[in-house]
Enzyme design. Structure first.
Site, PDB file in Angstrom:
ATOM      1  N   ASN A 249      35.902  51.093  39.544  1.00 47.83           N
ATOM      2  CA  ASN A 249      35.579  49.662  39.526  1.00 47.83           C
ATOM      3  C   ASN A 249      34.270  49.319  40.208  1.00 47.83           C
ATOM      4  O   ASN A 249      33.702  48.259  39.963  1.00 47.83           O
ATOM      5  CB  ASN A 249      36.738  48.860  40.103  1.00 47.83           C
ATOM      6  CG  ASN A 249      37.846  48.762  39.068  1.00 47.83           C
ATOM      7  OD1 ASN A 249      37.609  48.278  37.965  1.00 47.83           O
ATOM      8  ND2 ASN A 249      39.022  49.265  39.396  1.00 47.83           N
TER       9      ASN A 249
ATOM     10  N   HIS B 158      45.447  55.532  41.166  1.00 48.62           N
ATOM     11  CA  HIS B 158      44.907  54.440  40.350  1.00 48.62           C
ATOM     12  C   HIS B 158      44.948  54.823  38.877  1.00 48.62           C
ATOM     13  O   HIS B 158      44.114  55.585  38.393  1.00 48.62           O
ATOM     14  CB  HIS B 158      43.464  54.147  40.824  1.00 48.62           C
ATOM     15  CG  HIS B 158      42.800  53.014  40.132  1.00 48.62           C
ATOM     16  ND1 HIS B 158      41.440  52.951  39.933  1.00 48.62           N
ATOM     17  CD2 HIS B 158      43.302  51.894  39.575  1.00 48.62           C
ATOM     18  CE1 HIS B 158      41.138  51.841  39.289  1.00 48.62           C
ATOM     19  NE2 HIS B 158      42.256  51.181  39.058  1.00 48.62           N
TER      20      HIS B 158
ATOM     21  N   SER C 167      43.059  48.481  42.617  1.00 50.59           N
ATOM     22  CA  SER C 167      41.792  48.753  41.926  1.00 50.59           C
ATOM     23  C   SER C 167      40.634  48.839  42.895  1.00 50.59           C
ATOM     24  O   SER C 167      39.554  49.305  42.526  1.00 50.59           O
ATOM     25  CB  SER C 167      41.472  47.602  40.965  1.00 50.59           C
ATOM     26  OG  SER C 167      42.499  47.431  40.046  1.00 50.59           O
TER      27      SER C 167
ATOM     28  N   GLU D  54      42.665  58.042  39.014  1.00 51.76           N
ATOM     29  CA  GLU D  54      41.732  58.170  40.141  1.00 51.76           C
ATOM     30  C   GLU D  54      42.609  58.319  41.397  1.00 51.76           C
ATOM     31  O   GLU D  54      43.406  57.423  41.697  1.00 51.76           O
ATOM     32  CB  GLU D  54      40.870  56.895  40.201  1.00 51.76           C
ATOM     33  CG  GLU D  54      39.613  56.998  41.009  1.00 51.76           C
ATOM     34  CD  GLU D  54      38.793  55.689  40.957  1.00 51.76           C
ATOM     35  OE1 GLU D  54      39.359  54.607  40.714  1.00 51.76           O
ATOM     36  OE2 GLU D  54      37.581  55.772  41.215  1.00 51.76           O
TER      37      GLU D  54
HETATM   38  N1  LIG Z   1      45.066  45.098  34.958  1.00 51.97           N
HETATM   39  C1  LIG Z   1      44.427  46.264  34.960  1.00 51.97           C
HETATM   40  O1  LIG Z   1      43.776  46.633  33.967  1.00 51.97           O
HETATM   41  C2  LIG Z   1      44.509  47.165  36.175  1.00 51.97           C
HETATM   42  C3  LIG Z   1      44.045  48.490  36.046  1.00 51.97           C
HETATM   43  C4  LIG Z   1      44.198  49.366  37.128  1.00 51.97           C
HETATM   44  C5  LIG Z   1      44.765  48.908  38.312  1.00 51.97           C
HETATM   45  N2  LIG Z   1      45.175  47.604  38.422  1.00 51.97           N
HETATM   46  C6  LIG Z   1      45.800  47.189  39.680  1.00 51.97           C
HETATM   47  O2  LIG Z   1      47.215  47.223  39.525  1.00 51.97           O
HETATM   48  C7  LIG Z   1      47.825  46.223  40.355  1.00 51.97           C
HETATM   49  C8  LIG Z   1      48.654  45.296  39.478  1.00 51.97           C
HETATM   50  O3  LIG Z   1      47.795  44.668  38.560  1.00 51.97           O
HETATM   51  P1  LIG Z   1      48.351  44.017  37.201  1.00 51.97           P
HETATM   52  O4  LIG Z   1      47.173  43.809  36.323  1.00 51.97           O
HETATM   53  O5  LIG Z   1      49.537  44.780  36.733  1.00 51.97           O
HETATM   54  O6  LIG Z   1      48.828  42.588  37.774  1.00 51.97           O
HETATM   55  P2  LIG Z   1      49.810  41.526  37.105  1.00 51.97           P
HETATM   56  O7  LIG Z   1      49.395  40.208  37.591  1.00 51.97           O
HETATM   57  O8  LIG Z   1      49.922  41.767  35.620  1.00 51.97           O
HETATM   58  O9  LIG Z   1      51.258  41.921  37.738  1.00 51.97           O
HETATM   59  C9  LIG Z   1      51.516  41.880  39.110  1.00 51.97           C
HETATM   60  C10 LIG Z   1      53.025  41.803  39.305  1.00 51.97           C
HETATM   61  O10 LIG Z   1      53.297  41.981  40.708  1.00 51.97           O
HETATM   62  C11 LIG Z   1      54.385  41.147  41.023  1.00 51.97           C
HETATM   63  N3  LIG Z   1      54.419  40.959  42.474  1.00 51.97           N
HETATM   64  C12 LIG Z   1      53.596  40.197  43.253  1.00 51.97           C
HETATM   65  N4  LIG Z   1      53.962  40.295  44.556  1.00 51.97           N
HETATM   66  C13 LIG Z   1      55.029  41.155  44.600  1.00 51.97           C
HETATM   67  C14 LIG Z   1      55.843  41.649  45.655  1.00 51.97           C
HETATM   68  N5  LIG Z   1      55.638  41.312  46.916  1.00 51.97           N
HETATM   69  N6  LIG Z   1      56.858  42.492  45.329  1.00 51.97           N
HETATM   70  C15 LIG Z   1      57.072  42.856  44.032  1.00 51.97           C
HETATM   71  N7  LIG Z   1      56.342  42.401  42.995  1.00 51.97           N
HETATM   72  C16 LIG Z   1      55.317  41.576  43.278  1.00 51.97           C
HETATM   73  C17 LIG Z   1      54.141  39.868  40.226  1.00 51.97           C
HETATM   74  O11 LIG Z   1      55.328  39.101  40.092  1.00 51.97           O
HETATM   75  C18 LIG Z   1      53.638  40.446  38.886  1.00 51.97           C
HETATM   76  O12 LIG Z   1      54.695  40.657  37.967  1.00 51.97           O
HETATM   77  C19 LIG Z   1      46.680  45.515  41.083  1.00 51.97           C
HETATM   78  O13 LIG Z   1      46.502  46.116  42.330  1.00 51.97           O
HETATM   79  C20 LIG Z   1      45.487  45.776  40.159  1.00 51.97           C
HETATM   80  O14 LIG Z   1      44.261  45.729  40.829  1.00 51.97           O
HETATM   81  C21 LIG Z   1      45.069  46.734  37.369  1.00 51.97           C
END
Ligand SMILES: NC(=O)c1ccc[n+]([C@@H]2O[C@H](COP(=O)([O-])OP(=O)(O)OC[C@H]3O[C@@H](n4cnc5c(N)ncnc54)[C@H](O)[C@@H]3O)[C@@H](O)[C@H]2O)c1
Length: 297
Positions: free
Chosen positions: A189, A139, A118, A151
């Site tokens: 963001n 993104h 993000s 994005e």
């Molecule tokens: N939540 C949102 O609305 C949103 C929107 C756009 C982008 N993002 C981005 O997407 C990414 C994920 O966010 P999320 O909200 O899904 O997080 P989340 O916490 O829901 O999930 C993250 C997952 O990654 C796993 N993980 C951590 N380290 C790992 C590794 N080394 N290898 C494999 N798996 C691993 C964790 O076990 C977990 O299941 C982040 O970079 C976040 O900034 C989030």
């Protein structure tokens, strides 16, 4: 592009896997946590059921979509023949840099390495790989199967060829890609998180309550969701991580995370994913109930 590997099966990873599989790609979904993988498969099945009910897909496509997703806990096994890897692991710079270093040595030389980060610099992520020209930001927005925007972030070394492939691929998923340059928080963001942070400050300073703040923004600004509900939906830990990237990246106090947000993350009130944030969530219920901490009654 045939085989896609998605790293991280949380909020975003399951939606990204769902969307690629729905549009005919074979997906390897990998997480270090096997329970997260099980939860992701359940979420994808529930979301596909909703699409069937709405009539946007049929039963056969639901079955085919689920069949195309294979889960892994072994990274090397999951990515070995991938044409594209999309990293959607926790928003933490160290985790991402370590993953991209590993990916660079285990993937095929021409594999495109994309991050769903993000806010973290794509140029920095690319710098730990052998071929930064193949590294890009892709993104997606939450919930991925429904949201049209992607994005697309070009790092300093991202090649025009890589950008073109990712822009076309997003269109193949029936999304609308927008190309942007690399800067903390990119476009989405950099604009959204200061608004969410300001809404949390407004609550923290007692200017108004959760429901009132969200109602002002929904009815006054025609937002589909108020900023506090949106923060719960994104995950308060993710919001805090992004604000910290903006704060340190621009070295500007205007991005300093509100102390209330920091407290809520410390107390594991992360929003929808933990069942409590500004609102509290009961599985299966759509009713929006203010969390006890913020309830006036
Ligand atoms: N939540 C949102 O609305 C949103 C929107 C756009 C982008 N993002 C981005 O997407 C990414 C994920 O966010 P999320 O909200 O899904 O997080 P989340 O916490 O829901 O999930 C993250 C997952 O990654 C796993 N993980 C951590 N380290 C790992 C590794 N080394 N290898 C494999 N798996 C691993 C964790 O076990 C977990 O299941 C982040 O970079 C976040 O900034 C989030």
């Amino acid at each position: 592009m045939k085989k896609i590997a998605v790293i991280g099966s949380g909020t975003m990873g399951n939606g990204i896997a769902h969307s690629f599989a729905q549009y005919g790609f074979d997906v390897a979904l990998v997480d270090i946590n096997s329970e997260a993988l099980q939860r992701a498969l359940q979420t994808i099945a529930v979301n596909l059921d909703k699409q069937v009910k709405k009539g946007t897909i049929d039963d056969q496509l639901k079955t085919d979509t689920l069949k195309r997703i294979i889960t892994y806990t072994d990274l090397a096994e999951a990515v070995k023949d991938a044409d594209l890897v999309i990293e959607a692991a926790t928003e933490n710079q160290d985790i991402k840099l370590e993953l991209f270093k590993q990916l660079s040595s285990i993937c095929k030389a021409d594999t495109i390495l994309a991050s769903n980060t993000s806010s973290i610099s794509i140029t920095l992520i690319a710098s730990v790989t052998k071929n930064p020209a193949n590294v890009i930001g892709m993104h997606f927005m939450n919930p991925v199967p429904l949201m049209k925007l992607v994005e697309v972030i070009k790092g300093k070394e991202t090649s025009a060829a890589t950008t073109k492939i990712i822009m076309q691929l997003a269109k193949q998923l029936d999304k609308i890609p927008v190309e942007v340059n690399d800067a903390p928080g990119f476009v989405a963001n950099r604009i959204l998180m200061p608004m969410i942070n300001e809404a949390i400050y407004t609550l923290h300073e007692g200017v108004s309550g959760v429901e009132e703040i969200d109602t002002v923004m929904k009815l006054g600004m025609a937002h589909l969701m108020g900023p506090l509900q949106l923060a719960d939906f994104i995950g308060l830990d993710v919001c805090l991580a992004i604000l910290n990237v903006l704060y340190t990246g621009f070295n500007n106090a205007k991005y300093a995370p509100c102390p209330l947000l920091v407290d809520m993350v410390t107390n594991k009130n992360l929003g929808m994913k933990t069942g409590s944030g500004f609102y509290k969530y009961t599985p299966g219920s759509k009713e929006l109930v203010i969390a006890d901490q913020f309830s006036k009654h």
